[in-house]
Write a protein that holds these residues in place. Structure first.
Motif, PDB file in Angstrom:
ATOM      1  N   UNK A 171       0.824  -1.208   0.000  1.00  0.00           N
ATOM      2  CA  UNK A 171       0.000   0.000   0.000  1.00  0.00           C
ATOM      3  C   UNK A 171       0.857   1.256   0.000  1.00  0.00           C
ATOM      4  N   UNK A 172       1.946   1.254   0.766  1.00  0.00           N
ATOM      5  CA  UNK A 172       2.827   2.422   0.777  1.00  0.00           C
ATOM      6  C   UNK A 172       3.478   2.633  -0.586  1.00  0.00           C
TER       7      UNK A 172
ATOM      8  N   UNK B 271       2.154   1.739  -3.425  1.00  0.00           N
ATOM      9  CA  UNK B 271       1.086   2.198  -4.314  1.00  0.00           C
ATOM     10  C   UNK B 271       0.850   3.701  -4.170  1.00  0.00           C
ATOM     11  N   UNK B 272       0.845   4.205  -2.934  1.00  0.00           N
ATOM     12  CA  UNK B 272       0.675   5.641  -2.724  1.00  0.00           C
ATOM     13  C   UNK B 272       1.837   6.426  -3.306  1.00  0.00           C
ATOM     14  N   UNK B 273       3.051   5.916  -3.173  1.00  0.00           N
ATOM     15  CA  UNK B 273       4.205   6.589  -3.767  1.00  0.00           C
ATOM     16  C   UNK B 273       4.102   6.608  -5.287  1.00  0.00           C
ATOM     17  N   UNK B 274       3.658   5.504  -5.879  1.00  0.00           N
ATOM     18  CA  UNK B 274       3.500   5.456  -7.334  1.00  0.00           C
ATOM     19  C   UNK B 274       2.436   6.436  -7.804  1.00  0.00           C
ATOM     20  N   UNK B 275       1.356   6.586  -7.034  1.00  0.00           N
ATOM     21  CA  UNK B 275       0.305   7.547  -7.412  1.00  0.00           C
ATOM     22  C   UNK B 275       0.848   8.971  -7.387  1.00  0.00           C
ATOM     23  N   UNK B 276       1.658   9.308  -6.386  1.00  0.00           N
ATOM     24  CA  UNK B 276       2.221  10.653  -6.305  1.00  0.00           C
ATOM     25  C   UNK B 276       3.202  10.909  -7.443  1.00  0.00           C
ATOM     26  N   UNK B 277       4.049   9.935  -7.749  1.00  0.00           N
ATOM     27  CA  UNK B 277       4.994  10.082  -8.862  1.00  0.00           C
ATOM     28  C   UNK B 277       4.246  10.214 -10.184  1.00  0.00           C
ATOM     29  N   UNK B 278       3.167   9.434 -10.372  1.00  0.00           N
ATOM     30  CA  UNK B 278       2.381   9.542 -11.600  1.00  0.00           C
ATOM     31  C   UNK B 278       1.729  10.906 -11.748  1.00  0.00           C
ATOM     32  N   UNK B 279       1.249  11.483 -10.637  1.00  0.00           N
ATOM     33  CA  UNK B 279       0.663  12.826 -10.706  1.00  0.00           C
ATOM     34  C   UNK B 279       1.706  13.860 -11.108  1.00  0.00           C
ATOM     35  N   UNK B 280       2.913  13.733 -10.573  1.00  0.00           N
ATOM     36  CA  UNK B 280       3.976  14.675 -10.933  1.00  0.00           C
ATOM     37  C   UNK B 280       4.357  14.536 -12.405  1.00  0.00           C
ATOM     38  N   UNK B 281       4.428  13.301 -12.898  1.00  0.00           N
ATOM     39  CA  UNK B 281       4.777  13.086 -14.307  1.00  0.00           C
ATOM     40  C   UNK B 281       3.707  13.675 -15.214  1.00  0.00           C
ATOM     41  N   UNK B 282       2.441  13.458 -14.888  1.00  0.00           N
ATOM     42  CA  UNK B 282       1.350  14.018 -15.707  1.00  0.00           C
ATOM     43  C   UNK B 282       1.369  15.540 -15.691  1.00  0.00           C
ATOM     44  N   UNK B 283       1.651  16.137 -14.542  1.00  0.00           N
ATOM     45  CA  UNK B 283       1.694  17.591 -14.479  1.00  0.00           C
ATOM     46  C   UNK B 283       2.848  18.148 -15.299  1.00  0.00           C
ATOM     47  N   UNK B 284       3.985  17.481 -15.326  1.00  0.00           N
ATOM     48  CA  UNK B 284       5.115  17.951 -16.121  1.00  0.00           C
ATOM     49  C   UNK B 284       4.813  17.840 -17.611  1.00  0.00           C
ATOM     50  N   UNK B 285       4.122  16.767 -18.019  1.00  0.00           N
ATOM     51  CA  UNK B 285       3.753  16.623 -19.429  1.00  0.00           C
ATOM     52  C   UNK B 285       2.773  17.698 -19.850  1.00  0.00           C
ATOM     53  N   UNK B 286       1.794  17.976 -19.001  1.00  0.00           N
ATOM     54  CA  UNK B 286       0.823  19.023 -19.332  1.00  0.00           C
ATOM     55  C   UNK B 286       1.468  20.391 -19.373  1.00  0.00           C
TER      56      UNK B 286
END
Length: 203
Positions: free
Chosen positions: A167-168, A170-185
């Motif tokens: 679970x920990x 998974x939460x780290x992966x969700x945060x990293x994915x949000x940062x990657x999406x924001x950088x692409x946008x």
């Protein structure tokens, strides 16, 4: 011995029942209804920020339910980890991905019947498993706390340590994915100025 005394003795020997609920049990039912309503609003609203805030109400209601079941440690873990961390993580993800603040018509899905069928099937399976597992288990609400730190820690880190660590991650992966999406946008051009400039330079 009279017939009434015999019936009272038989009722006491049979154990607790549903026909004489206590104040704690009534409160548990009312809080459960509020939590269920908040969960419905969470999955039906078209405003992402409102969905995250209603999720806070849902998780807070679950924490109150744990308190009523004399599991104080689990209740505070619910507040600290889920309300204080997971919801904050969701809000950060919404902000980093520049999610719209108002209503989002495209946030709705056309597969509502399928989603409703899956939700009902999952709810029925979960209720059946819980009722079958705890059919004859009664919690003494007036006795010692069932969810103490020692008992919960021993059970969690002996039997469920791998899901806890997963679970920990998974939460780290969700945060990293949000940062990657924001950088692409942020790197993508918002208008045709960059394309037009490159065409003029090519001409």
């Amino acid at each position: 011995m009279s017939l009434a005394a015999t019936a009272a003795t038989a009722t006491a020997a049979a154990g607790p029942g549903f026909l004489s609920p206590t104040g704690v049990e009534i409160t548990f039912l009312l809080v459960g209804l509020v939590t269920f309503g908040a969960a419905l609003v969470t999955v039906t609203t078209r405003q992402l920020v409102h969905a995250a805030l209603w999720l806070v109400v849902t998780l807070g209601g679950l924490a109150v339910e744990y308190l009523l079941l004399t599991a104080e440690f689990i209740a505070w873990v619910q507040v600290l980890i889920y309300v204080g961390s997971v919801v904050v993580l969701l809000l950060f993800g919404l902000m980093l991905t520049k999610a719209p603040i108002g209503r989002s018509p495209d946030a709705d899905s056309g597969n509502r019947p399928v989603a409703l069928a899956v939700a009902v099937a999952a709810a029925v399976a979960l209720v059946w498993v819980v009722v079958d597992a705890f059919r004859t288990t009664w919690i003494d609400l007036g006795g010692p706390a069932q969810g103490s730190t020692e008992v919960s820690g021993r059970f969690l880190f002996r039997n469920w340590v791998l899901p806890f660590e997963a679970l920990s991650v998974l939460l780290l992966a969700a945060l990293v994915g949000a940062i990657v999406l924001s950088r692409k946008n942020g790197a993508a051009p918002t208008d045709g100025s960059a394309v037009g400039g490159s065409e003029e330079e090519q001409r």
